[in-house]
Scaffold this active site. Structure first.
Site, PDB file in Angstrom:
ATOM      1  N   PHE A  54     -11.002  96.501   4.694  1.00 51.40           N
ATOM      2  CA  PHE A  54     -11.740  97.464   5.520  1.00 51.40           C
ATOM      3  C   PHE A  54     -11.362  98.882   5.128  1.00 51.40           C
ATOM      4  O   PHE A  54     -10.320  99.143   4.532  1.00 51.40           O
ATOM      5  CB  PHE A  54     -11.494  97.222   7.014  1.00 51.40           C
ATOM      6  N   CYS A  55     -12.271  99.810   5.479  1.00 50.65           N
ATOM      7  CA  CYS A  55     -12.069 101.234   5.223  1.00 50.65           C
ATOM      8  C   CYS A  55     -12.892 101.997   6.255  1.00 50.65           C
ATOM      9  O   CYS A  55     -13.323 101.426   7.257  1.00 50.65           O
ATOM     10  CB  CYS A  55     -12.470 101.593   3.793  1.00 50.65           C
ATOM     11  N   THR A  56     -13.125 103.268   6.025  1.00 54.09           N
ATOM     12  CA  THR A  56     -13.826 104.083   7.018  1.00 54.09           C
ATOM     13  C   THR A  56     -15.277 103.650   7.199  1.00 54.09           C
ATOM     14  O   THR A  56     -15.721 103.372   8.314  1.00 54.09           O
ATOM     15  CB  THR A  56     -13.786 105.570   6.611  1.00 54.09           C
TER      16      THR A  56
END
Length: 296
Positions: A185-187
């Site tokens: 996951f990331c922004t």
């Protein structure tokens, strides 16, 4: 007046970016938009803000103008609102990659790793395992200073300073991922998409990317299984699980994130310095810029 903030990306082969750049710049300026649009042979990554009419007009332009040959016809946008314009100017930049991993062989448009949406991920985390009964590991692909603002509970965080370090830390820590379902996951999705493809390419099984990243997760299920806020690369600094700007600010001098409690320090001088600027301080400090070239 409420400002509409839009973020979007797409991996798709683009061979006319030099010709597009002045035309896109002119359209954004005519609409009064600000932000950053990155164009590279592998795709587009954008963060823009403006009035509702201006942002709607730009979305229509990207999706329907014949110039783009339908490459962005179904491009999804993530939207949030703010009370003021978070960007200082409008930039359209040409890059080698829209997110730098230094792995040019990765071509996400030729096949993505599987994705999991926010509601399914929450169900997995509620149960403690995926539908096949495997334990779920959340893998944060962001930079260390972003993670310090907030992340998923018990997420793996390898304290990287830039995304191009990701392949190396995965090679060094493969044992952490074996026999588990890994959700990167990331922004906003761009880094975790590349990260998931890389992990699949090097033989790690049961890898998923979080569709739409943290911001889409906030939009659909709020802050369940998440602690803190989400750093964003603009002058809002961080958004809470309700997608509202927080009291965090970015230090003008050292670019560290300065939370509300640190703003009470006598070492914090708005526009000049913060506690992290001073040698010997143990607060959070990061060498970064509010630049979407590092983000999403």
């Amino acid at each position: 007046m409420t400002t509409v903030n839009l973020a979007a990306y797409r991996f798709v082969s683009l061979d006319s970016i030099e010709q597009w750049r002045p035309l896109i710049t002119a359209r954004c300026n005519a609409l009064g938009l600000r932000g950053t649009i990155l164009l590279a042979p592998e795709g587009i990554n954008l963060f823009i803000a403006g009035s509702r009419g201006a942002t709607d007009a730009f979305v229509d332009y990207l999706r329907h103008d014949p110039l783009f040959e339908g490459k962005f016809a179904d491009l999804p946008f993530k939207e949030s609102l703010s009370d003021s314009q978070p960007f200082r100017r409008m930039l359209v930049r040409l890059k080698r990659e829209i997110i730098t991993m230094k792995k040019p062989a990765i071509k996400p448009e030729l096949g993505r790793a599987p994705s999991v949406d926010a509601r399914m991920l929450k169900a997995w985390l509620d149960r403690g395992h995926d539908d096949a009964g495997r334990p779920v590991v959340m893998l944060d692909t962001r930079n260390a200073f972003e993670v310090d603002v907030g992340t998923f509970d018990n997420a793996l965080d390898y304290r990287i300073d830039k995304f191009s370090q990701f392949p190396g830390v995965i090679e060094a820590n493969r044992a952490d991922l074996e026999g588990k379902t890994v959700v990167s996951f990331c922004t906003g999705g761009i880094r975790c998409e590349k990260a998931a493809i890389h992990m699949k390419d090097v033989g790690i099984e049961n890898v998923y990317q979080l569709e739409g990243g943290i911001l889409k997760y906030f939009e659909e299920v709020g802050g369940a299984h998440y602690h803190g806020d989400c750093f964003v690369f603009d002058y809002r600094t961080a958004l809470n699980p309700q997608l509202a700007p927080t009291a965090d600010v970015t230090c003008f001098a050292c670019r560290a994130v300065v939370p509300a409690d640190a703003q009470q320090s006598p070492l914090y001088v708005p526009g000049k310095s913060c506690p992290a600027c001073h040698p010997g301080d143990q607060g959070r400090r990061a060498d970064h810029r509010a630049d979407p070239a590092h983000a999403a």
